[in-house]
Design a protein around this motif. Sequence first.
Motif, PDB file in Angstrom:
ATOM      1  N   GLU A  17       0.832  -1.212   0.000  1.00 13.79           N
ATOM      2  CA  GLU A  17       0.000   0.000   0.000  1.00 13.79           C
ATOM      3  C   GLU A  17       0.864   1.258   0.000  1.00 13.79           C
ATOM      4  O   GLU A  17       0.534   2.250  -0.650  1.00 13.79           O
ATOM      5  N   GLY A  18       1.994   1.193   0.724  1.00 12.09           N
ATOM      6  CA  GLY A  18       2.907   2.336   0.761  1.00 12.09           C
ATOM      7  C   GLY A  18       3.523   2.604  -0.605  1.00 12.09           C
ATOM      8  O   GLY A  18       3.531   3.736  -1.086  1.00 12.09           O
ATOM      9  N   ILE A  19       4.016   1.547  -1.239  1.00 12.19           N
ATOM     10  CA  ILE A  19       4.644   1.708  -2.565  1.00 12.19           C
ATOM     11  C   ILE A  19       3.619   2.259  -3.559  1.00 12.19           C
ATOM     12  O   ILE A  19       3.873   3.228  -4.279  1.00 12.19           O
ATOM     13  N   ARG A  20       2.439   1.648  -3.564  1.00  9.45           N
ATOM     14  CA  ARG A  20       1.425   2.028  -4.560  1.00  9.45           C
ATOM     15  C   ARG A  20       0.849   3.429  -4.354  1.00  9.45           C
ATOM     16  O   ARG A  20       0.209   3.980  -5.231  1.00  9.45           O
ATOM     17  N   ASN A  21       1.110   4.007  -3.164  1.00 11.09           N
ATOM     18  CA  ASN A  21       0.708   5.390  -2.935  1.00 11.09           C
ATOM     19  C   ASN A  21       1.467   6.349  -3.835  1.00 11.09           C
ATOM     20  O   ASN A  21       0.980   7.423  -4.171  1.00 11.09           O
ATOM     21  N   TYR A  22       2.700   5.976  -4.177  1.00 13.52           N
ATOM     22  CA  TYR A  22       3.541   6.891  -4.949  1.00 13.52           C
ATOM     23  C   TYR A  22       4.042   6.323  -6.257  1.00 13.52           C
ATOM     24  O   TYR A  22       4.553   7.035  -7.095  1.00 13.52           O
ATOM     25  N   ASP A  23       3.979   5.018  -6.394  1.00 12.26           N
ATOM     26  CA  ASP A  23       4.518   4.405  -7.604  1.00 12.26           C
ATOM     27  C   ASP A  23       3.505   3.380  -8.116  1.00 12.26           C
ATOM     28  O   ASP A  23       3.401   2.279  -7.588  1.00 12.26           O
ATOM     29  N   SER A  24       2.764   3.788  -9.112  1.00 14.10           N
ATOM     30  CA  SER A  24       1.725   2.886  -9.604  1.00 14.10           C
ATOM     31  C   SER A  24       2.253   1.938 -10.675  1.00 14.10           C
ATOM     32  O   SER A  24       1.589   0.990 -11.055  1.00 14.10           O
ATOM     33  N   LYS A  25       3.474   2.201 -11.130  1.00 15.39           N
ATOM     34  CA  LYS A  25       3.977   1.422 -12.265  1.00 15.39           C
ATOM     35  C   LYS A  25       5.017   0.373 -11.910  1.00 15.39           C
ATOM     36  O   LYS A  25       5.102  -0.667 -12.552  1.00 15.39           O
TER      37      LYS A  25
END
Lengths: 418, 142
Positions: A17-25
């Motif tokens: 969830e933390g990663i996908r908050n800023y990096d969707s790719k």
Amino acid sequence: MKYIILGNGPAAIGAIEGIRNYDSKGEIILISKENCIAYSKPQLYSIIKDKTIDDIYYRDEDFYKINKVSIILDKSVNSIDFKNKLVFLKDDNIQYDKLLIATGAKANIPEIKGFNGEIFSFTNINEALKLKEIIYGKDKIAILGGGLIGVKLSEYLNKIGKEVSLIVSSSGVLSSLGDEKISEILNKVLVKNGVKLYLSTKVIETKKDSKKIELKSDKGSVICDVIVSCKGVKPEIAPFENTNLLTDHGIKVDDHMRTNLEDVFAAGDVTEVYNHIDDKYCNIPILPNAFNGGYCAGLNMAGKDHKIDTIYPMNSLQIFDVQIITMGLLKPSEHDEVLSFYDENKRIYKKLVIRNGKLVGAALLGEIDRAGILNNIIRSNIDISEIKNELFNDKINFYVIPRSIREIIVKSYTEGIK
Amino acid sequence: MKRRIICDEDYCIGCRLCEVHCTVKHSKSGDILLAYKYENEKEPSRMEFEQKNISCGSIVCMNCKDPLCIKACSMGAIKIEDETVKIDTERCVGCWMCIMVCPFGAIKRGDKKAFKCDHCFDEAIPICVANCPNKALSYEVD
């Protein structure tokens, strides 16, 4: 960017969830030795009674798909080459740019003299299912260890009609909470509900025949069919021993969940974190810390500069009909001020530990409502010299906090300002 | 998060009508008399009214920007939907981790399920705000 997450507990989910908050790719690969999606370990006990793993999933089944995570289940990590950023599985190796180690902790299983049978444990789904199967048709279960797992398991086995002997080396259950009154109250509750409680008892040796196991202790003998060890957990750091990764009682991480190695992060029960109240590094294996740590690591892996919140132990537990919430430090040192109150008839207990005018620990038993207000006072390091009596005597209430501070609290939580 | 019920304590007179309207709104019948006198169990208010000397006000879920309850929930039962923090009662098992961490004390214990203010999602503005006689409660949507 290629992220690899080892483990599939709350820390791993938090990291996703933390990663996908800023990096969707960026590509996320999750590797777990368990063969199922993330489940709630605090709810593992319900498997003993009537629930299945489907009932205790921690996220919906499509969570990984929605977050574009490739999951590799049922695979153990053999070793890691931190220099060349390679994770070695049994028959494969995978390159990473950023790595999160969230492999959790495993059960401590003691050796008992004279016993060559299996000592069961209860720290993951496989162990839980195995225990559930093994106890079928067996009546007498001995549980070693009066920590949270041992006590909760005793309760659930008792509820399904087993004769439970809980063998504890200290003078009360949940002694690690550091509050003698809570231990004393729970000792009584367990006994009243039919758990055979052996306190200050050490198992010396066992005798096993074809029918029964006899556990011999310094306080006499306990006869049982099955032995379950609930003597705590230890961080799963075996694959990282003999590497440059800094470990002590877990992998050492800083306030950004970084390890001593570049691009390697760690979170959850596998780590040793800085406990702000005790002012030392320690392993705090509780779910909120795991998720928060993972979330923080995820943000930083994705390139943010995020510092983890204040960390200290906290727990919410129900043992039979007794509801308890504890937080922070409950074992006061000499100069700490302690306010405590116990009503035996109503079974209500409240304790505040104050150090230099600040709240550093609180325990609530029976009446736990609005406990988070106390938790926030600890977390925010608010001076409570002027309000401690109200805080202790009245119902816990937000308006006890002075208005100027209250307004800051509202602003900080609603606008996300620290 | 964008939806918030704010209480201006300079204007709150402590009448607790917000609690009455909240109870009625969430009761089975939606009728004040039935809700208070005849339904088997009176529906509890989602508001938490508190008073200290002349300072008083109600506190409900503030829809925090980075909600601690979501992070602490042992079942992943708390989510943000429609810019509102929501508790999935199917998933909730009543572990009260949310109660342990909510800085406002805004989450309540029901029968093995946690519950809290839902910001009256089916109303234009929350019922407590609409009925506050001294306009102490206001609804912020930005």
